[in-house]
Scaffold this motif. Structure first.
Motif, PDB file in Angstrom:
ATOM      1  N   ILE A 187       3.222  65.784 -34.697  1.00 22.87           N
ATOM      2  CA  ILE A 187       4.504  65.139 -35.013  1.00 22.87           C
ATOM      3  C   ILE A 187       4.605  64.892 -36.514  1.00 22.87           C
ATOM      4  CG2 ILE A 187       5.908  63.078 -34.634  1.00 22.87           C
ATOM      5  CD1 ILE A 187       4.634  62.832 -31.883  1.00 22.87           C
ATOM      6  N   LEU A 210      -5.884  56.895 -34.860  1.00 24.10           N
ATOM      7  CA  LEU A 210      -4.641  57.577 -34.515  1.00 24.10           C
ATOM      8  C   LEU A 210      -4.921  58.672 -33.499  1.00 24.10           C
ATOM      9  CD1 LEU A 210      -1.593  57.883 -35.148  1.00 24.10           C
ATOM     10  CD2 LEU A 210      -2.231  59.585 -36.856  1.00 24.10           C
ATOM     11  N   SER A 211      -4.145  58.683 -32.431  1.00 20.83           N
ATOM     12  CA  SER A 211      -4.318  59.683 -31.375  1.00 20.83           C
ATOM     13  C   SER A 211      -4.074  61.087 -31.920  1.00 20.83           C
ATOM     14  CB  SER A 211      -3.348  59.393 -30.224  1.00 20.83           C
ATOM     15  OG  SER A 211      -3.349  60.451 -29.299  1.00 20.83           O
ATOM     16  N   SER A 231       2.372  53.705 -34.564  1.00 24.39           N
ATOM     17  CA  SER A 231       1.382  54.425 -33.748  1.00 24.39           C
ATOM     18  C   SER A 231       0.042  53.706 -33.710  1.00 24.39           C
ATOM     19  CB  SER A 231       1.196  55.843 -34.285  1.00 24.39           C
ATOM     20  OG  SER A 231       2.407  56.554 -34.281  1.00 24.39           O
ATOM     21  N   LYS A 255      -2.705  63.489 -30.524  1.00 26.40           N
ATOM     22  CA  LYS A 255      -1.390  63.992 -30.123  1.00 26.40           C
ATOM     23  C   LYS A 255      -0.325  63.695 -31.172  1.00 26.40           C
ATOM     24  CE  LYS A 255      -2.424  63.317 -25.209  1.00 26.40           C
ATOM     25  NZ  LYS A 255      -2.027  62.610 -23.954  1.00 26.40           N
ATOM     26  N   LYS A 256      -0.597  62.722 -32.052  1.00 22.75           N
ATOM     27  CA  LYS A 256       0.398  62.318 -33.048  1.00 22.75           C
ATOM     28  C   LYS A 256       0.417  63.237 -34.276  1.00 22.75           C
ATOM     29  CE  LYS A 256       1.590  58.474 -30.887  1.00 22.75           C
ATOM     30  NZ  LYS A 256       2.953  58.195 -30.423  1.00 22.75           N
TER      31      LYS A 256
END
Length: 437
Positions: free
Chosen positions: A35, A28-29, A70, A31-32
Protein backbone atom coordinates in the motif's frame (compact mmCIF):
# COMPACT_ATOMS: atom_id res chain seq x y z
CA UNK A 1 9.90 11.20 -20.94
CA UNK A 2 6.92 9.49 -19.31
CA UNK A 3 9.03 6.34 -18.94
CA UNK A 4 11.70 8.37 -17.11
CA UNK A 5 9.10 9.92 -14.81
CA UNK A 6 7.62 6.49 -14.08
CA UNK A 7 11.05 4.95 -13.45
CA UNK A 8 12.09 7.73 -11.09
CA UNK A 9 8.79 7.58 -9.20
CA UNK A 10 9.05 3.81 -8.75
CA UNK A 11 12.61 4.03 -7.46
CA UNK A 12 11.71 6.81 -4.98
CA UNK A 13 8.73 4.74 -3.81
CA UNK A 14 10.97 1.69 -3.42
CA UNK A 15 13.53 3.70 -1.46
CA UNK A 16 10.94 5.15 0.96
CA UNK A 17 9.34 1.74 1.42
CA UNK A 18 12.75 0.39 2.43
CA UNK A 19 13.02 3.32 4.87
CA UNK A 20 9.74 2.34 6.54
CA UNK A 21 10.81 -1.29 6.76
CA UNK A 22 14.14 -0.48 8.43
CA UNK A 23 12.71 2.08 10.88
CA UNK A 24 9.53 0.23 11.91
CA UNK A 25 10.16 -3.52 11.50
CA UNK A 26 8.60 -5.67 12.90
CA UNK A 27 5.83 -3.35 14.15
CA UNK A 28 4.26 -2.83 10.72
CA UNK A 29 2.44 -5.72 9.07
CA UNK A 30 3.99 -6.94 5.81
CA UNK A 31 0.58 -6.54 4.10
CA UNK A 32 0.88 -2.76 4.50
CA UNK A 33 4.09 -2.33 2.50
CA UNK A 34 2.50 -2.73 -0.97
CA UNK A 35 0.00 0.00 0.00
CA UNK A 36 2.79 2.40 0.93
CA UNK A 37 4.73 1.52 -2.25
CA UNK A 38 1.67 2.17 -4.41
CA UNK A 39 0.90 5.51 -2.71
CA UNK A 40 4.49 6.70 -3.01
CA UNK A 41 4.60 5.73 -6.69
CA UNK A 42 1.36 7.53 -7.55
CA UNK A 43 2.08 10.67 -5.54
CA UNK A 44 5.63 11.14 -6.83
CA UNK A 45 4.57 10.46 -10.42
CA UNK A 46 1.94 13.20 -10.12
CA UNK A 47 4.54 15.50 -8.58
CA UNK A 48 7.10 14.94 -11.34
CA UNK A 49 4.65 14.86 -14.26
CA UNK A 50 2.88 18.11 -13.32
CA UNK A 51 5.99 19.70 -11.71
CA UNK A 52 3.84 20.32 -8.64
CA UNK A 53 6.38 20.62 -5.83
CA UNK A 54 3.84 21.09 -2.95
CA UNK A 55 2.76 17.51 -3.73
CA UNK A 56 5.73 16.44 -1.59
CA UNK A 57 3.96 17.85 1.49
CA UNK A 58 0.79 15.93 0.67
CA UNK A 59 2.74 12.72 0.06
CA UNK A 60 4.66 12.84 3.33
CA UNK A 61 1.63 13.91 5.42
CA UNK A 62 -0.78 11.31 4.02
CA UNK A 63 1.68 8.42 4.29
CA UNK A 64 2.81 9.52 7.78
CA UNK A 65 -0.77 9.51 9.08
CA UNK A 66 -1.34 6.13 7.46
CA UNK A 67 1.78 4.80 9.21
CA UNK A 68 0.59 6.13 12.59
CA UNK A 69 -2.83 4.55 12.06
CA UNK A 70 -1.25 1.21 11.10
CA UNK A 71 1.29 1.05 13.95
CA UNK A 72 -0.86 2.94 16.52
CA UNK A 73 2.08 4.92 17.86
CA UNK A 74 1.93 8.68 17.41
CA UNK A 75 5.68 9.28 17.32
CA UNK A 76 5.89 7.30 14.06
CA UNK A 77 4.48 10.43 12.40
CA UNK A 78 7.95 11.78 11.67
CA UNK A 79 9.62 8.52 10.54
CA UNK A 80 8.78 8.97 6.85
CA UNK A 81 9.89 12.65 6.65
CA UNK A 82 13.10 11.71 8.46
CA UNK A 83 13.73 8.84 6.05
CA UNK A 84 13.13 11.12 3.08
CA UNK A 85 15.56 13.72 4.46
CA UNK A 86 18.30 11.11 4.98
CA UNK A 87 17.74 9.81 1.44
CA UNK A 88 17.89 13.34 0.07
CA UNK A 89 21.18 14.12 1.82
CA UNK A 90 22.81 10.81 0.87
CA UNK A 91 21.42 11.00 -2.67
CA UNK A 92 22.96 14.42 -3.24
CA UNK A 93 26.28 13.23 -1.78
CA UNK A 94 26.26 10.34 -4.25
CA UNK A 95 25.30 12.71 -7.07
CA UNK A 96 28.22 14.94 -6.08
CA UNK A 97 30.51 11.89 -6.18
CA UNK A 98 29.28 11.08 -9.71
CA UNK A 99 29.89 14.71 -10.66
CA UNK A 100 33.49 14.59 -9.37
CA UNK A 101 34.38 11.18 -10.82
CA UNK A 102 32.64 11.29 -14.22
CA UNK A 103 31.68 14.98 -14.57
CA UNK A 104 28.03 13.91 -14.56
CA UNK A 105 25.57 16.77 -13.98
CA UNK A 106 22.12 16.42 -12.37
CA UNK A 107 20.52 17.12 -15.75
CA UNK A 108 22.44 14.27 -17.41
CA UNK A 109 21.73 11.96 -14.49
CA UNK A 110 17.94 12.53 -14.73
CA UNK A 111 17.93 11.97 -18.49
CA UNK A 112 19.22 8.38 -18.50
CA UNK A 113 17.37 5.36 -17.06
CA UNK A 114 20.61 3.45 -16.42
CA UNK A 115 22.07 6.39 -14.49
CA UNK A 116 18.83 6.70 -12.52
CA UNK A 117 18.94 3.00 -11.68
CA UNK A 118 22.57 3.14 -10.51
CA UNK A 119 21.91 6.36 -8.58
CA UNK A 120 18.94 4.97 -6.62
CA UNK A 121 20.60 1.61 -5.95
CA UNK A 122 23.63 3.41 -4.50
CA UNK A 123 21.37 5.67 -2.42
CA UNK A 124 19.42 2.69 -1.02
CA UNK A 125 22.64 0.84 -0.18
CA UNK A 126 24.04 3.93 1.56
CA UNK A 127 20.85 4.79 3.44
CA UNK A 128 20.12 1.32 4.87
CA UNK A 129 22.96 1.27 7.46
CA UNK A 130 22.35 4.94 8.34
CA UNK A 131 18.63 4.32 8.94
CA UNK A 132 19.44 1.21 10.96
CA UNK A 133 21.75 3.27 13.19
CA UNK A 134 18.97 5.86 13.59
CA UNK A 135 16.59 3.09 14.62
CA UNK A 136 19.07 1.79 17.23
CA UNK A 137 19.55 5.35 18.52
CA UNK A 138 15.80 5.76 18.87
CA UNK A 139 15.33 2.44 20.66
CA UNK A 140 18.18 2.99 23.10
CA UNK A 141 17.80 6.67 23.96
CA UNK A 142 14.67 8.31 22.58
CA UNK A 143 11.65 5.97 22.51
CA UNK A 144 10.86 6.57 26.20
CA UNK A 145 11.01 10.32 25.58
CA UNK A 146 8.77 10.05 22.50
CA UNK A 147 6.18 8.05 24.45
CA UNK A 148 6.01 10.68 27.19
CA UNK A 149 5.79 13.67 24.83
CA UNK A 150 2.52 15.48 24.27
CA UNK A 151 0.69 15.29 20.95
CA UNK A 152 1.35 18.98 20.32
CA UNK A 153 5.11 18.61 20.73
CA UNK A 154 5.24 15.51 18.52
CA UNK A 155 3.22 17.34 15.88
CA UNK A 156 5.62 20.31 16.09
CA UNK A 157 8.62 18.03 15.52
CA UNK A 158 6.84 16.37 12.59
CA UNK A 159 6.06 19.77 11.01
CA UNK A 160 9.70 20.83 11.49
CA UNK A 161 10.92 17.72 9.67
CA UNK A 162 8.31 18.21 6.93
CA UNK A 163 9.52 21.77 6.41
CA UNK A 164 13.13 20.56 6.38
CA UNK A 165 12.29 17.89 3.79
CA UNK A 166 10.52 20.42 1.56
CA UNK A 167 13.35 22.95 1.86
CA UNK A 168 16.00 20.35 0.98
CA UNK A 169 13.94 19.18 -1.99
CA UNK A 170 13.42 22.77 -3.19
CA UNK A 171 17.09 23.71 -2.81
CA UNK A 172 18.25 20.62 -4.69
CA UNK A 173 15.60 21.02 -7.43
CA UNK A 174 17.07 24.32 -8.58
CA UNK A 175 19.93 22.39 -10.24
CA UNK A 176 17.87 19.64 -11.90
CA UNK A 177 17.97 21.12 -15.40
CA UNK A 178 21.16 23.16 -15.45
CA UNK A 179 24.86 22.40 -15.68
CA UNK A 180 26.87 23.48 -12.66
CA UNK A 181 30.55 23.42 -11.76
CA UNK A 182 32.09 21.14 -9.15
CA UNK A 183 32.40 24.09 -6.80
CA UNK A 184 28.71 25.04 -7.19
CA UNK A 185 27.67 21.41 -6.67
CA UNK A 186 29.81 21.28 -3.53
CA UNK A 187 28.24 24.49 -2.17
CA UNK A 188 24.76 23.15 -2.88
CA UNK A 189 25.41 19.84 -1.08
CA UNK A 190 27.11 21.66 1.82
CA UNK A 191 24.07 23.93 2.18
CA UNK A 192 21.75 20.93 2.32
CA UNK A 193 23.86 19.24 5.01
CA UNK A 194 24.20 22.41 7.11
CA UNK A 195 20.46 23.08 6.98
CA UNK A 196 19.76 19.49 7.96
CA UNK A 197 22.24 19.62 10.86
CA UNK A 198 20.72 22.89 12.09
CA UNK A 199 17.22 21.38 12.04
CA UNK A 200 18.32 18.19 13.81
CA UNK A 201 20.20 20.21 16.42
CA UNK A 202 17.06 22.21 17.24
CA UNK A 203 15.04 19.02 17.53
CA UNK A 204 17.62 17.40 19.81
CA UNK A 205 17.60 20.47 22.06
CA UNK A 206 13.82 20.15 22.37
CA UNK A 207 14.10 16.40 23.07
CA UNK A 208 16.83 16.93 25.67
CA UNK A 209 14.79 19.62 27.43
CA UNK A 210 11.70 17.43 27.37
CA UNK A 211 13.60 14.48 28.79
CA UNK A 212 15.08 16.57 31.61
CA UNK A 213 11.64 17.98 32.38
CA UNK A 214 10.16 14.47 32.53
CA UNK A 215 12.95 13.22 34.77
CA UNK A 216 12.42 16.18 37.12
CA UNK A 217 8.68 15.52 37.20
CA UNK A 218 9.36 11.85 37.87
CA UNK A 219 11.60 12.75 40.83
CA UNK A 220 8.92 15.07 42.21
CA UNK A 221 6.26 12.36 41.98
CA UNK A 222 8.62 9.86 43.56
CA UNK A 223 9.33 12.21 46.46
CA UNK A 224 5.61 12.91 46.86
CA UNK A 225 4.97 9.16 46.95
CA UNK A 226 7.75 8.68 49.49
CA UNK A 227 6.41 11.56 51.59
CA UNK A 228 2.92 10.06 51.56
CA UNK A 229 4.34 6.68 52.53
CA UNK A 230 6.24 8.28 55.43
CA UNK A 231 3.11 10.07 56.61
CA UNK A 232 1.23 6.77 56.59
CA UNK A 233 3.95 5.14 58.67
CA UNK A 234 3.74 8.01 61.15
CA UNK A 235 -0.03 7.65 61.23
CA UNK A 236 0.33 3.92 61.91
CA UNK A 237 2.72 4.66 64.75
CA UNK A 238 0.28 7.19 66.23
CA UNK A 239 -2.52 4.65 65.90
CA UNK A 240 -0.40 2.10 67.73
CA UNK A 241 0.28 4.54 70.58
CA UNK A 242 -3.42 5.38 70.71
CA UNK A 243 -4.31 1.70 70.76
CA UNK A 244 -1.97 1.08 73.70
CA UNK A 245 -3.63 3.92 75.57
CA UNK A 246 -7.12 2.69 74.66
CA UNK A 247 -6.17 -0.85 75.60
CA UNK A 248 -5.59 0.20 79.23
CA UNK A 249 -8.95 2.01 79.33
CA UNK A 250 -10.75 -0.96 77.75
CA UNK A 251 -9.29 -3.38 80.22
CA UNK A 252 -10.36 -1.09 83.07
CA UNK A 253 -13.90 -0.92 81.66
CA UNK A 254 -14.11 -4.70 81.30
CA UNK A 255 -12.85 -5.15 84.84
CA UNK A 256 -15.53 -2.73 86.13
CA UNK A 257 -18.32 -4.65 84.39
CA UNK A 258 -17.00 -7.97 85.76
CA UNK A 259 -16.47 -6.63 89.30
CA UNK A 260 -20.04 -5.34 89.40
CA UNK A 261 -21.35 -8.51 87.70
CA UNK A 262 -23.10 -6.49 84.98
CA UNK A 263 -22.74 -9.29 82.46
CA UNK A 264 -25.54 -8.26 80.07
CA UNK A 265 -24.05 -4.78 79.72
CA UNK A 266 -20.61 -6.40 79.35
CA UNK A 267 -21.91 -8.50 76.44
CA UNK A 268 -23.38 -5.44 74.74
CA UNK A 269 -20.19 -3.45 75.26
CA UNK A 270 -18.06 -6.30 73.92
CA UNK A 271 -20.03 -6.90 70.70
CA UNK A 272 -20.67 -3.23 69.92
CA UNK A 273 -17.24 -1.78 70.71
CA UNK A 274 -14.52 -4.38 71.25
CA UNK A 275 -15.26 -6.83 68.41
CA UNK A 276 -15.48 -4.16 65.63
CA UNK A 277 -12.10 -2.78 66.75
CA UNK A 278 -10.63 -6.26 66.52
CA UNK A 279 -11.99 -6.78 63.02
CA UNK A 280 -10.60 -3.43 61.81
CA UNK A 281 -7.22 -4.12 63.40
CA UNK A 282 -7.01 -7.59 61.82
CA UNK A 283 -7.76 -6.15 58.36
CA UNK A 284 -5.04 -3.55 58.73
CA UNK A 285 -2.50 -6.11 59.95
CA UNK A 286 -3.29 -8.54 57.13
CA UNK A 287 -2.99 -5.79 54.50
CA UNK A 288 0.31 -4.56 55.92
CA UNK A 289 1.65 -8.10 56.21
CA UNK A 290 0.89 -8.90 52.56
CA UNK A 291 2.50 -5.67 51.39
CA UNK A 292 5.81 -6.91 52.81
CA UNK A 293 6.14 -9.04 49.65
CA UNK A 294 6.37 -5.86 47.53
CA UNK A 295 9.91 -4.50 47.18
CA UNK A 296 8.96 -1.61 44.88
CA UNK A 297 8.61 1.41 47.16
CA UNK A 298 6.36 3.42 44.83
CA UNK A 299 3.90 0.54 44.43
CA UNK A 300 3.95 -0.33 48.13
CA UNK A 301 3.26 3.30 49.04
CA UNK A 302 0.22 3.72 46.79
CA UNK A 303 -1.22 0.36 47.85
CA UNK A 304 -0.73 1.10 51.54
CA UNK A 305 -2.37 4.52 51.18
CA UNK A 306 -5.40 3.39 49.19
CA UNK A 307 -6.05 0.12 51.04
CA UNK A 308 -5.77 1.81 54.43
CA UNK A 309 -8.18 4.48 53.17
CA UNK A 310 -10.64 1.76 52.19
CA UNK A 311 -10.36 -0.02 55.55
CA UNK A 312 -10.93 3.23 57.43
CA UNK A 313 -14.16 3.68 55.44
CA UNK A 314 -15.45 0.29 56.68
CA UNK A 315 -14.80 -1.50 53.38
CA UNK A 316 -14.01 -5.18 53.62
CA UNK A 317 -10.52 -5.36 52.10
CA UNK A 318 -8.98 -8.65 50.98
CA UNK A 319 -5.34 -8.62 49.88
CA UNK A 320 -3.62 -11.57 48.21
CA UNK A 321 0.10 -11.19 47.38
CA UNK A 322 1.78 -14.57 47.54
CA UNK A 323 4.94 -13.88 45.48
CA UNK A 324 7.76 -11.43 46.04
CA UNK A 325 7.39 -8.50 43.64
CA UNK A 326 10.76 -6.82 43.05
CA UNK A 327 10.38 -5.57 39.47
CA UNK A 328 7.58 -4.72 37.05
CA UNK A 329 8.32 -3.87 33.42
CA UNK A 330 6.47 -0.57 33.25
CA UNK A 331 7.47 2.96 34.22
CA UNK A 332 6.95 3.36 38.02
CA UNK A 333 5.14 6.67 37.59
CA UNK A 334 2.70 5.14 35.09
CA UNK A 335 2.27 2.13 37.38
CA UNK A 336 1.28 4.13 40.46
CA UNK A 337 -1.00 6.37 38.39
CA UNK A 338 -2.77 3.34 36.96
CA UNK A 339 -3.10 1.48 40.28
CA UNK A 340 -4.18 4.68 42.03
CA UNK A 341 -6.95 5.34 39.48
CA UNK A 342 -8.21 1.75 39.64
CA UNK A 343 -8.30 1.75 43.45
CA UNK A 344 -9.91 5.20 43.66
CA UNK A 345 -12.67 4.11 41.30
CA UNK A 346 -13.07 0.78 43.11
CA UNK A 347 -13.39 2.49 46.52
CA UNK A 348 -15.98 4.96 45.23
CA UNK A 349 -17.99 2.28 43.46
CA UNK A 350 -18.13 -0.19 46.35
CA UNK A 351 -19.06 2.54 48.88
CA UNK A 352 -22.35 2.86 46.99
CA UNK A 353 -23.23 -0.75 47.82
CA UNK A 354 -24.77 -2.12 50.99
CA UNK A 355 -21.83 -4.43 51.75
CA UNK A 356 -18.69 -2.82 50.24
CA UNK A 357 -15.94 -5.28 49.34
CA UNK A 358 -12.57 -4.57 47.69
CA UNK A 359 -10.27 -7.39 46.60
CA UNK A 360 -6.67 -6.89 45.49
CA UNK A 361 -4.62 -9.74 44.00
CA UNK A 362 -0.99 -9.43 42.88
CA UNK A 363 1.02 -12.41 41.69
CA UNK A 364 3.63 -13.73 39.28
CA UNK A 365 2.78 -16.06 36.40
CA UNK A 366 6.02 -17.30 34.90
CA UNK A 367 7.80 -14.00 34.20
CA UNK A 368 4.62 -11.93 33.94
CA UNK A 369 3.17 -9.81 36.73
CA UNK A 370 -0.60 -9.95 37.13
CA UNK A 371 -2.75 -7.80 39.34
CA UNK A 372 -6.52 -8.01 39.70
CA UNK A 373 -8.71 -5.44 41.42
CA UNK A 374 -12.36 -6.37 41.99
CA UNK A 375 -15.07 -4.57 43.90
CA UNK A 376 -18.78 -4.62 44.54
CA UNK A 377 -20.73 -2.04 42.55
CA UNK A 378 -24.19 -0.96 41.49
CA UNK A 379 -24.85 -1.74 37.83
CA UNK A 380 -25.99 1.48 36.13
CA UNK A 381 -26.42 -0.02 32.68
CA UNK A 382 -23.09 1.02 31.15
CA UNK A 383 -21.28 -1.40 28.86
CA UNK A 384 -17.66 -2.22 29.69
CA UNK A 385 -16.50 -0.56 26.45
CA UNK A 386 -18.33 2.65 27.39
CA UNK A 387 -16.50 2.87 30.71
CA UNK A 388 -13.18 3.41 28.92
CA UNK A 389 -14.45 6.48 27.08
CA UNK A 390 -13.66 9.93 28.37
CA UNK A 391 -16.49 11.42 30.42
CA UNK A 392 -18.33 8.12 30.84
CA UNK A 393 -17.70 7.62 34.57
CA UNK A 394 -20.60 6.35 36.61
CA UNK A 395 -19.70 8.94 39.27
CA UNK A 396 -17.93 12.21 38.47
CA UNK A 397 -15.89 13.15 41.57
CA UNK A 398 -12.32 14.14 42.34
CA UNK A 399 -11.26 10.50 42.70
CA UNK A 400 -13.30 9.20 39.77
CA UNK A 401 -10.60 10.07 37.24
CA UNK A 402 -11.84 7.59 34.65
CA UNK A 403 -10.67 4.47 32.89
CA UNK A 404 -10.00 6.58 29.79
CA UNK A 405 -6.88 8.01 31.45
CA UNK A 406 -5.60 4.50 32.18
CA UNK A 407 -6.23 3.52 28.57
CA UNK A 408 -4.00 6.38 27.42
CA UNK A 409 -1.23 5.12 29.73
CA UNK A 410 -1.53 1.48 28.62
CA UNK A 411 -1.66 2.54 24.96
CA UNK A 412 2.06 3.32 25.17
CA UNK A 413 3.07 -0.22 26.18
CA UNK A 414 3.23 -3.30 23.95
CA UNK A 415 3.91 -5.64 26.88
CA UNK A 416 0.71 -4.89 28.82
CA UNK A 417 -2.54 -6.88 28.48
CA UNK A 418 -5.65 -5.37 30.05
CA UNK A 419 -9.12 -6.81 30.58
CA UNK A 420 -12.22 -5.32 32.18
CA UNK A 421 -15.07 -7.67 33.09
CA UNK A 422 -18.15 -8.02 35.28
CA UNK A 423 -18.82 -11.24 37.16
CA UNK A 424 -21.91 -11.52 39.34
CA UNK A 425 -21.78 -8.46 41.61
CA UNK A 426 -18.08 -7.70 41.06
CA UNK A 427 -16.45 -5.21 38.71
CA UNK A 428 -13.03 -6.63 37.77
CA UNK A 429 -9.91 -4.96 36.38
CA UNK A 430 -7.12 -7.33 35.31
CA UNK A 431 -3.72 -6.21 34.06
CA UNK A 432 -0.94 -8.55 32.95
CA UNK A 433 2.51 -7.00 32.46
CA UNK A 434 4.95 -9.15 30.50
CA UNK A 435 8.72 -9.01 30.62
CA UNK A 436 10.11 -6.78 27.88
CA UNK A 437 11.98 -8.89 25.34
Amino acid sequence: MIALYLTGSIFIALMLTFDIFILTHPQLSLKKYPIFFFLFSVFFYIQVYFTFYPMLFITLIVTSFLLVKSVKKLYFIFYIPLGYIINCILGNLIGFTFNILWDLSVKELNANQLYIFIYFICTIIASCPVLYLVRLLFQKYLIDTFEKMSKKLLTLIALTLLLCAFMLFTMASFFDNIDITHREYFLMVSSLILYFLFTISMIFIVLHTTRKSYEAQKKIEYLESLNEYTKNLEMSYDNLRSFKHDYINIMASLAAYIDEERYEELETFFYEHILPMQKNLIQKNEALHNLLHIKILELKSILYTKLLLAINQDIEVNVDISDEIDSIHIDPVDLIKMVGIYLDNAIEACLETEHPILNFHLNKINRDTVFIISNTFIDKGLFVTQMHKKGMNTKETEHSIGLHNVSEILYRYDNVYHKTSIKKDLFIQQVQISQIR
